[in-house]
Design a protein around this motif. Structure first.
Motif, short mmCIF file in Angstrom:
data_model
loop_
_atom_site.label_atom_id
_atom_site.label_comp_id
_atom_site.label_asym_id
_atom_site.label_seq_id
_atom_site.Cartn_x
_atom_site.Cartn_y
_atom_site.Cartn_z
N THR A 112 0.81 -1.22 0.00
CA THR A 112 0.00 0.00 0.00
C THR A 112 0.84 1.26 0.00
O THR A 112 0.32 2.36 -0.22
N SER A 113 2.14 1.15 0.26
CA SER A 113 3.00 2.33 0.24
C SER A 113 4.41 1.90 -0.10
O SER A 113 4.89 0.85 0.36
N TYR A 145 -8.31 7.34 7.86
CA TYR A 145 -7.53 6.63 6.84
C TYR A 145 -6.52 7.61 6.25
O TYR A 145 -6.88 8.50 5.49
N THR A 189 -3.91 8.76 3.76
CA THR A 189 -3.63 8.42 2.36
C THR A 189 -2.25 8.88 1.90
O THR A 189 -1.70 8.30 0.97
N THR A 194 -0.38 -4.30 3.66
CA THR A 194 -1.63 -4.64 4.34
C THR A 194 -1.85 -6.13 4.20
O THR A 194 -1.73 -6.68 3.10
N THR A 216 -0.45 2.48 5.38
CA THR A 216 -0.93 3.05 4.12
C THR A 216 -0.09 4.21 3.60
O THR A 216 -0.29 4.64 2.47
#
Length: 1235
Positions: A1096-1097, A1208, A1210, A1121, A1169
């Motif tokens: 995710t990152s 969340y 981002t 994740t 994330t």
């Protein structure tokens, strides 16, 4: 903080599409006399706020290179000894017989129907003020007169716009806008989450736009003039629609209609009839034991006058996962309901016929399904994201989300459907987002993640024999010429056959053999619209265009098999092939072919040359301002491919070009015009004198054999003409142009080969200009091209004059204001301004003007205008309709052409106000010129364009599918430019930039259809994250692929396994890390994560280390994740990698090789994330917290600080010790960190 938004790259791909006859060219069959082919229809596509209009032309198929080679081979064979086709096959197979049945006829019948292809051509593009949610074709009252369709567009903010094509402005024009944003249905909080749908009745009686709260807005259209005459209000008669209204389906139709999924109009009814698919009550997979078949479909008619909506069909008990409906033809009736696991035909009598596509249907639904055959019991398809289109009354294509095409046949007796049959996959096309059927036997498959394709279907009756095995699938064949699809040519899918009543063709020995025929649907590829699709992540990298390092934007684009990387550059990428220091050229460079002439009986003929080198340049003429007053050189190429200067002479050159059919050089200097021999020796010189007094210096010239035009510094004009018989030039009489003191500030010649520029005679005058030729060359080229003189006066009047008679046929004074459309004003030649006092230059003065062909396969004339203020505009030349008023009697003829602006640009240019004429000022002067060129970067592909020199150098190109583009060249300044084929390559250019004179070429494999020069690197998988490691100049990307997901208990045993071949495990995302070399795009190393773990990152971070003297080092940080199923919360992890150099494999061509080395893995209780580095610390998000950690001893992460944030996170970005936190719900946070 202030929000600043600038869109550099518009959305790519197709989300909505409409196929219609929008432009008049679809009715007349041609978009103008300058185009080749017949226009079939228009395709309008939209994605987000970008709207594009294309036309599909049917044109002759291009001749392949194999055929050209065969022609050359046959040309070398003596006539009468050629081998027929059967002999060639006989030689290949070694047999001694010639099968004359396979020999193709070479008579006239083969030329009666030459092969054709269908191609996309760009027409218009607009960036709309709103997000498009639908495109539809509609016909109104005026469509009966012009036979054209109208375009209906819906927007996200509940608006509908009715557009039509305006031939006057050659663009879309708004007829009306209907807004429903103040309706009560849009006042709710959940209305932004609603997805609107636009539908149109098949007979265009009304249009419908879905609204929140189970409502639709109805916009009725008038269909005849009689309906308009019934309107009492005079203003209402001027609009093609009646007042719209909102239909609440729950209140006005049936109270059971709630949670609408989809709706369509059905054909074949006297009143508009709507089929609506809805779900009441709602359910999901966890409640299938209580609520299973919860979807229903109602069919009701709509009375547009009384708004009465009686329900005529109600069908309940459809599977809960139905998501769309497709109307069937009027002959068959009913609809096709598409669900995740099946296709269901629902008739008007509530009849249901089910076609399961996997084994999940009986497990999630109680709908009755037919018994499955062995082949069907092994079929395992998922229909999420699929599209269904009907090819004819009984055949439809199912395009699943991977792009595989399945044929489906509807078996029916009359209007009673008995079975749905699915055949084997026949082709693989793009990933579909929308599929449209076009009446002319075409199918358009639009894709939001990659290229969109145009397919063609054809129905052919073929004979089959009794011994052929007949399958219960439709007869569909894929043509082998479809080179853009993954095709299975061996799959001939046979359907129901019929016995031929006439037994003639199959008779043998007097006995008639039974002959059966079948209808075969041939599917073939036509063309595609390029697109890179959505961008999931971007990073800047450093690449080299030749020896010059440039910044490049690497984007992870596409999805699935259309995934990969797209490389963007701001400037058109080019590279230097060789430096040309010896020739100079700081004030001008001209490269052109010139041939030695042979004189026979007083006439000049061109010496025959090598056909393999025909058309290539032979000399380069260049000029410099230093030493004063200038110096010029003529250079040519030596046999060893080096260049040498063959002749030097003093004086600055204003222009040069081949003359007298390429047998001489026309050389314009600042004070004289010369004719040179091919070796540079002077044949004739005409000094620019007024009697014995010298005239002002020549500052501009234009040469178009046999005409020469010069403009002096005092804005006076001079014209010359060449006499081929004598091989010399003379002054041309300019008395037809009016007064001798006429002033002009810009001008050029234009040679039209398209046939668009045609002078129409004025019947009111006694004499007319018929473009009578007066030279030998004009007589030879009569009927193939026309020549025109373009001039601009100081007061801003733009004029077009005929040649050689010098008759004014076009005039307008609107060009300094750069109006959208330029048409002939019909005025007489404008009078010159008084010369006392001398006129000063103005900001709106036209500094450069040019009419030149721009395009790829079929170039068209364009008008290029550059003003002194820096404004630049490009106009397309189009045929104009006859004026309503006759032209004045002073005009002998008129030009039926209009110019429509397509591109405009404002350059930031600093103009010097001083008028100093010193030598130093002349050397510092920057020359801005528009220079046309024709290039062929790759075999079989050529571009006609123009180059704009000066301190804002740029390329001006036009492509078939992208329109006109203005692309910077990447140089600080370009003083001189010319196309060059001196080295026998049609894709070379010579230019004099800040680096000196050089020979350049475009970087290969670059596409210009987009708004930026792009290069595609296809890799058949999706990439979610990408970053660039500056220390090693490598790309690190995280690919996302689909893996089977299984749940396990605490002891590690799998909880559930598939128990049938057509039932499979669910899919989940998993990632792999790839280390890629951007030079060859080879994957050097990788790291595989767990099957339920995805990235995710991904960031390149600088952290503290003990392995370097500086104490810091670049590492690779990865946040993941971990999906553990719907019963357990997700987790995450942080990985720290190091890129290390290893010994390269000798088998590879790379001299350096690198690997990924895992240093640390830190588990997290939530998904990671976002990542970034700040003051050599690692900042990471974990669920609703932000952690700041240090990398201790290159082996573990130690916590330093944390912060509670939103829901969340981002994105994370650090500036010194300041941190910007982006949250999906809470917006943007701005925090500070202090150690």
């Amino acid at each position: 903080m202030q929000a600043i938004r600038h869109e550099v790259l518009p959305p790519s791909g197709v989300e909505f599409a409409a196929c219609l006859k929008l432009t008049p060219s679809t009715v007349s069959g041609s978009s103008g006399s300058q185009t080749v082919g017949r226009v079939l229809f228009n395709v309008v596509v939209a994605r987000s706020s970008l709207l594009r209009v294309f036309e599909v032309r049917e044109e002759p198929a291009p001749i392949s290179t194999q055929k050209e080679d065969e022609r050359e081979r046959r040309a070398s064979v003596r006539k009468g000894t050629e081998a027929v086709e059967g002999e060639v096959e006989m030689d290949a197979s070694g047999e001694g017989f010639v099968n004359m049945g396979t020999v193709k006829s070479t008579g006239q019948n083969t030329a009666a129907h030459p092969p054709t292809v269908n191609r996309f051509y760009f027409v218009r593009e607009h960036r709309l003020h709103g997000i498009v949610t639908g495109l539809e074709r509609v016909r109104i009252v005026t469509s009966q007169e012009d036979k054209l369709d109208r375009l209906l567009i819906s927007f996200k903010d509940a608006k509908i716009a009715l557009l039509e094509w305006s031939d006057a402005v050659h663009d879309l024009a708004t007829v009306s806008i209907h807004t429903y944003e103040r309706a009560p249905q849009l006042m709710t909080l959940d209305s932004p989450l609603f997805k609107a749908r636009l539908r149109v009745d098949p007979l265009s009686r009304c249009a419908a736009l879905s609204l929140p709260k189970d409502s639709i807005a109805i916009l009725p259209f008038f269909q005849s003039q009689a309906e308009l005459d019934l309107m009492e209000d005079q203003k209402a008669r001027d609009v093609p629609y009646s007042p719209s209204f909102i239909l609440d389906l729950t209140v006005d139709v049936d109270e059971r209609i709630r949670h609408v999924i989809d709706f369509v109009f059905l054909p074949g009814f006297n009143n508009p009839t709507i089929a609506v698919l809805f779900q009441q009550p709602q359910t999901w997979t966890g409640r299938l034991r209580e609520y299973k078949d919860t979807v229903s479909m109602f069919i009701f008619t709509l009375d547009l006058i009384t708004h009465n909506c009686p329900v005529i069909t109600a069908v309940d008990g459809l599977p809960y996962d139905c998501f769309s409906i497709v109307p069937c033809s009027a002959e068959l009736g009913g609809v096709i309901v598409v669900s995740t696991n099946s296709l269901i035909y629902v008739g008007q009598t509530s009849q249901r016929v089910v076609l399961p596509v996997n084994g999940w249907l009986p497990r999630v639904s109680d709908i009755a399904a037919p018994s499955a055959s062995d082949e069907e019991s092994r079929r395992d398809l998922q229909l999420e994201g699929s599209e269904v289109v009907l090819v004819d009354d009984r055949t439809m294509f199912l395009v699943i989300k991977e792009g595989t095409v399945y044929p489906i046949e509807i078996s029916a007796h009359g209007r009673t459907v008995s079975k749905l049959s699915m055949g084997a996959p026949m082709a693989r096309t793009t990933i579909p987002s929308i599929v449209r059927r076009i009446p002319e036997d075409h199918i358009f498959v639009g894709s939001a993640v990659g290229p969109s394709v145009l397919l063609k279907t054809a129905r052919v009756e073929e004979e089959i024999h009794e011994d052929v095995d007949m399958a219960a699938a439709p007869a569909v064949v894929v043509d082998s010429s479809a080179d853009q699809m993954d095709l299975d040519d061996d799959d001939d899918l046979y359907g129901d056959s019929k016995l031929d009543e006439e037994p003639g063709q199959g008779a043998a020995n007097g006995v008639s053999a039974p002959v059966k025929t079948r209808t075969v649907v041939h599917l073939s590829f036509c063309d595609f619209l390029p697109a890179h699709g959505p961008i999931s992540d971007i990073t800047f990298s450093l690449t080299r265009n030749g020896d010059r390092p440039v910044a490049e934007l690497v984007a992870a684009t596409g999805s699935g098999m259309l995934g990969g990387f797209t490389l963007f550059q701001r400037d058109l990428p080019s590279r230097v092939k060789r430096n040309l220091r010896t020739i100079g050229g700081g004030r001008g460079m001209w490269s052109f072919p010139v041939r030695q002439a042979v004189r026979v009986n007083g006439s000049t003929y061109e010496r025959p040359s090598n056909p393999h080198h025909g058309g290539n340049d032979t000399v380069i003429l260049c000029t410099d301002a230093n030493p004063s007053p200038g110096a010029s050189r003529i250079a040519s190429r030596l046999p060893n491919r080096d260049i040498t200067v063959t002749l030097r002479f003093p004086g600055a050159t204003v222009g040069a070009a081949p003359f007298f059919q390429g047998t001489a050089i026309l050389h314009v200097m600042s004070n004289a015009i010369r004719v040179l021999e091919p070796d540079g020796m002077e044949r004739q010189i005409i000094k620019d004198l007024d009697g014995n007094a010298p005239r002002p210096r020549i500052r501009h010239c234009s040469i178009c054999d046999p005409f020469i035009m010069i403009i002096r510094e005092d804005e006076s004009l001079g014209l010359f003409i060449g006499e081929s018989e004598r091989g010399k030039i003379r002054r041309k009489d300019m008395s037809p142009m009016g007064e001798k003191t006429s002033k002009y500030i810009a001008g050029c010649f234009f040679t039209d080969t398209s046939g668009l520029f045609q002078a129409e005679l004025n019947t009111t005058t006694a004499t007319a200009d018929k473009n009578v030729t007066s030279t030998l060359q004009d007589a030879m080229n009569a009927g193939t091209k026309t020549q025109w003189l373009i001039l601009c006066r100081p007061q801003g009047v733009f004029e077009i004059w005929t040649l050689p008679k010098l008759t004014l046929i076009f005039s307008t004074s609107l060009i300094p204001s750069l109006e959208n459309v330029l048409i002939d004003s019909g005025d007489a030649p404008a009078l010159s301004l008084p010369s006392d006092p001398p006129r000063k230059t103005q900001e709106l003065d036209i500094e450069q003007i040019l009419i030149a062909p721009l395009g790829e396969s079929s170039p068209k004339p364009y008008l290029l205008v550059f003003l002194r203020s820096g404004l630049f505009a490009i106009y397309e030349a189009l045929p104009a309709s006859a004026p309503s008023t006759p032209p004045p009697a002073t005009r002998a003829s008129t030009l039926a052409v209009k110019f429509v602006k397509v591109v405009s640009r404002a350059f930031d240019i600093q103009q010097s106000e001083d008028i100093e004429k010193s030598v130093l000022a002349e050397q510092k002067r920057i020359s801005r010129q528009l220079i046309p060129f024709v290039t062929s970067p790759t075999p079989g592909r050529s571009f006609s364009g123009a180059f704009f020199t000066g301190d804002r150098p740029c390329w001006i190109l036009a492509t078939d599918k992208g329109g006109v583009k203005i692309l910077p060249s990447g140089h600080s300044v370009v003083h001189a430019f010319s196309g060059c084929s001196l080295w026998e390559t049609k894709g070379d250019f010579i230019l004099y930039s800040e680096e000196g004179p050089s020979l350049i070429e475009w970087i290969p494999e670059i596409e210009f259809d987009g708004h930026l020069p792009t290069k595609s690197v296809p890799r058949p998988r999706t990439y979610s994250n990408i970053t660039y490691d500056a220390s090693t100049s490598l790309i690190v990307a995280a690919s996302s692929i689909q893996a089977r997901f299984a749940s396990y208990d605490e002891e590690g045993n799998i909880i559930w396994q598939p128990d049938a071949p057509n039932v499979s495990l669910p899919h989940c995302d998993t990632s792999t890390l790839e280390l890629i070399s951007p030079d060859t795009w080879v994957t050097m190393d990788g790291h595989e994560f767990a099957k339920n773990e995805f990235v995710t990152s991904l960031e390149c971070v600088t952290l503290e280390t003990v392995s370097t003297e500086s104490g810091v080092k670049d590492f690779l940080a990865v946040g993941t994740t971990i999906n553990r199923g719907e019963d357990l919360a997700v987790r995450g992890a942080v990985y720290i990698f190091e890129i290390v150099e290893v010994v390269p494999d000798p088998a590879t061509a790379l001299k350096r090789w690198h690997r990924l080395k895992l240093l640390c893995r830190d588990d997290a209780k939530g998904p990671v994330t976002a990542l970034c580095c700040m003051n050599n610390y690692l900042v990471s998000s974990m669920g609703q917290k932000i952690f700041v950690r240090a990398f201790d001893l290159d082996e573990r992460l130690v916590g330093v600080a944390f912060l509670d944030v939103g829901v969340y996170v981002t994105s994370l970005r650090a500036v010194k010790n300041l941190l910007v936190i982006g949250d999906a719900i809470k917006g943007v946070w701005f925090v500070a960190f202090q150690v």
